[in-house]
Design a protein around this motif. Structure first.
Motif, short mmCIF file in Angstrom:
data_model
loop_
_atom_site.label_atom_id
_atom_site.label_comp_id
_atom_site.label_asym_id
_atom_site.label_seq_id
_atom_site.Cartn_x
_atom_site.Cartn_y
_atom_site.Cartn_z
N ALA A 103 55.23 -13.55 56.92
CA ALA A 103 55.94 -13.60 57.74
C ALA A 103 57.11 -14.03 56.86
CB ALA A 103 55.85 -14.98 58.76
N ALA A 150 59.02 -12.40 62.24
CA ALA A 150 58.79 -12.31 61.19
C ALA A 150 57.50 -12.55 61.58
CB ALA A 150 58.88 -12.15 59.40
N VAL A 151 57.50 -13.67 62.26
CA VAL A 151 55.54 -14.63 62.43
C VAL A 151 55.40 -12.94 63.52
CG1 VAL A 151 54.77 -16.05 63.64
CG2 VAL A 151 56.17 -16.60 61.97
N GLU A 154 54.26 -9.99 62.35
CA GLU A 154 52.79 -9.90 60.87
C GLU A 154 51.62 -10.48 62.37
OE1 GLU A 154 52.37 -9.36 58.28
OE2 GLU A 154 54.88 -9.14 58.07
#
Length: 703
Positions: A103, A150-151, A154
């Motif tokens: 991330a 992003a976490v 991903e």
């Protein structure tokens, strides 16, 4: 058998007493050190506030993910995740270093304008749902929002990679297994062809059936011959001939079962002459017996008849020998036939076994081919289905809500302060637990019994001190009813104490304690007063030659006392002082001295004490504490018994035990313990104070 006695189980009352003792001990501990708990909580919260104050401001962003709805497609293979702890596994993956590092790299690649800052990501699951609540906290709001997005992305990419990697590994394993099975299948097929090239399956089956049928016939014939041979061996000549005659052998040929060919051995030539001659002999003997009634033995007819009988008997012997020989020949013939049949049976059994072994080998080869073929077909279907499922099965967890705009983390501060306060409280409880374990001061009667095996003469309740800081002595009509009754209880324990070894009850009593401020002097004075009020003549001697206080409590002259008596400056009768209590006299300590131990060691001390005990019913000695000076351990062996005072919530059990051990080393007789200054509000003080209305009954009755 166990040599060690088993302890008696605790009854319900003892268990209840111990439970309330623990509660009372913690209650007392919290009353004494209540400030530790809020102090530790405030200290922990203050430390946390300092840390937060020196830290940069925090912003929080939130997002949600949910377990995806899945359509079950029957393709022959399914991707299955561990369901026993599915939600916990997903939470651990979301917070894993792999997802967090990816991330950070994703944010750096997509938003190079943002400066990376440390971000803390927490994941929770809404109860009774499959919704994941993600929360990111950091100092830059824009970076925190981008980082949380992003976490989630991903995490989904990592799941895809894991599924693809799992599919590739599975396909590789299946492909390798298919190749191995194909090779194994060809090997079994070649083995089958080689077997069929050298063996005819139809012939083997017919040969096996024929061998089985023929073996059954041979075994039947063998059984018949073996049975006949056994009968010939068991029966004698006459029985054999009779059996043959009944079977139709003597008059002709032995019958055989239908469908069976006649064998030469079945024809038995029986000697019919044997039976014929035997019958003729029986007829002649009967005729001889009949004629013997009318004729003499030497009659020519009788002689001729006997000669005929002898001739017939000789002929019978000859015929018997021929019959025996004929039967032996028959036995030998049967034995030869049996041996021949057994040999033939072994040969046919070998043929049948060979045919059966080859058929078993054939069936094994066919079974291996069928097994490998079925497994080969299933793996081909699975290999085709795995590639299809990899593309059509959706993700198990998808994004429900994207990351929200980061806002100041006020809720985080309140929660963290609460947690810090709870940690402080736990730390305070831990400190109190340590203090409770290290503090061996006794609060209740049960604790006293746990530490000491000596009998308890009584429990003295705690009373408030007067204006001068001291408790007033007992009076004949004292309104402190529970206080007075407690000392009467001690008096009763002494009066009705059983004597040991037939000796008189103790009259020379010494009262002491382990350390100062245990209430030893007050207990000694009140005990002496209680004994005097009971009608006994009591002499109270202040043997604390260092810091005696008896004269001050009773208001008597202390110009001369016990110190002057031991220094031979005065006679003991001259220093006896009367008091306001009937039957009670006191001897004050006199002038203070620092060599009281030496004075107690001289023979005069024993002589003086014996004279006092002879003049009074009871002599009560007030002495210093055991651990404060050596006076008590020197003077105690001269007394008839020692009363040991222990103060509740003040005396250490270890120190009191050490003091008692010093007394026991001097062969001192300890009569018992007095538990002083007990809190009447404890659950284990059962005496007097709970029944105050009882003492006022007389006044109410008068009214």
């Amino acid at each position: 058998m166990n040599e060690y006695p088993q302890p008696d189980p605790e009854n319900r009352s003892v268990r209840s007493a111990r439970f309330f003792t623990v509660l009372q001990r913690w209650r007392t501990l919290l009353r004494r050190y209540w400030w530790v708990l809020p102090g530790c909580a405030l200290l922990a919260m203050a430390i946390h506030l300092i840390i937060v104050w020196n830290s940069p401001p925090a912003y929080a962003s939130k997002g949600k993910m949910i377990v995806n709805v899945r359509i079950q497609v029957q393709t022959g293979a399914n991707y299955i995740e561990e369901l026993s702890n599915f939600l916990g596994t997903q939470v651990a993956l979301m917070q894993s270093d792999t997802v967090l590092n990816r991330a950070a790299e994703r944010v750096h690649a997509s938003r190079p304008d943002l400066v990376p800052v440390p971000v803390k990501v927490t994941v929770g699951v809404t109860p009774k749902t499959t919704v994941f609540n993600l929360r990111a906290v950091g100092s830059d709001p824009a970076y925190v929002q981008a980082y949380l997005d992003a976490v989630m992305d991903e995490f989904i990419n990592l799941k895809k990679e894991m599924r693809t990697r799992s599919s590739d590994v599975t396909l590789a394993g299946i492909t390798e297994e298919v190749a191995r099975l194909e090779k194994e299948l060809k090997q079994y097929e070649e083995e089958l062809l080689q077997f069929q090239a050298t063996n005819s399956i139809v012939f083997l089956q017919e040969q096996g059936n024929l061998a089985g049928n023929y073996l059954a016939q041979l075994n039947q014939q063998l059984a018949v011959l073996q049975s006949e041979l056994n009968l010939l061996n068991m029966l004698n000549l006459e029985q054999n001939l009779e059996r043959q005659q009944s079977a139709g052998v003597i008059t002709g040929v032995r019958p055989v079962p239908a469908g069976q060919q006649r064998s030469p051995v079945d024809v038995l030539r029986a000697d019919s002459e044997y039976l014929k001659v035997k019958q003729e002999i029986q007829v002649l003997k009967a005729e001889e017996q009949q004629l013997s009634e009318f004729l003499r033995p030497k009659h020519p007819k009788m002689i001729a008849l006997r000669e005929e009988i002898q001739r017939k008997e000789k002929l019978l012997d000859i015929v018997r020998e021929q019959s025996v020989e004929q039967i032996e020949n028959r036995k030998k013939s049967l034995q030869l036939q049996i041996e021949n049949l057994q040999k033939e049976i072994k040969e046919w059994e070998a043929r049948a076994l060979e045919a059966s072994s080859k058929m078993a080998q054939y069936q094994k080869i066919r079974g291996n081919i069928t097994r490998v073929q079925n497994l080969y077909d299933r793996l081909l279907q699975t290999m085709q289905a795995v590639g299809v499922d990899k593309d059509i099965i959706p993700e198990s967890v998808t994004i429900l809500e994207r990351a929200s705009v980061a806002e100041p983390d006020r809720l985080s501060l309140s929660i963290s302060l609460t947690l810090a306060g709870l940690v402080g409280l736990m730390l305070g409880m831990g400190l109190l637990l340590i203090v409770e374990r290290l503090d061996d001061r006794m609060n209740t009667f049960v604790e006293l019994q746990d530490h000491f095996e000596e009998p308890v003469l009584g429990q003295i309740p705690r009373e408030r001190s007067g204006r001068n800081g001291e408790l007033a002595l007992l009076k004949p009509q004292d309104d402190r009813h529970a206080f007075a009754e407690a000392y009467r209880n001690v008096r009763s324990s002494l009066l009705f104490m059983p004597s040991s070894n037939g000796n008189e009850k103790p009259r020379l009593l010494l009262v002491t304690s382990s350390i100062p401020n245990d209430g030893k002097s007050l207990t000694t004075a009140n005990l002496a007063i209680t004994l005097a009020l009971g009608g006994a003549r009591v002499l109270l001697v202040d043997a604390d030659l260092r810091k005696g206080v008896v004269h001050r409590r009773f208001g008597v002259d202390n110009s001369a006392g016990f110190s002057e008596v031991l220094q031979q400056k005065a006679a003991w009768k001259d220093v006896v002082r009367s008091t306001s209590v009937p039957n009670l006299w006191v001897i004050p300590c006199g002038s203070p001295t620092q060599n009281s131990s030496e004075l107690f060691l001289q023979p005069l001390t024993r002589q003086v004490l014996q004279e006092m005990a002879a003049q009074y019913d009871y002599v009560v000695l007030d002495t210093p504490p055991v651990m404060a000076a050596d006076d008590v351990t020197t003077l105690a062996p001269l007394a008839h018994g020692v009363i040991f005072v222990i103060r509740a919530q003040h005396t250490s059990a270890r120190v009191a035990r050490a003091a008692l051990d010093l007394l026991y080393q001097r062969n001192v007789k300890v009569l018992g313990l007095v538990f002083n200054a007990v809190n009447p509000r404890t659950g284990e003080y059962y005496y007097y104070s709970r029944y105050k209305d009882y003492y006022h009954r007389s006044s109410r009755d008068k009214a």
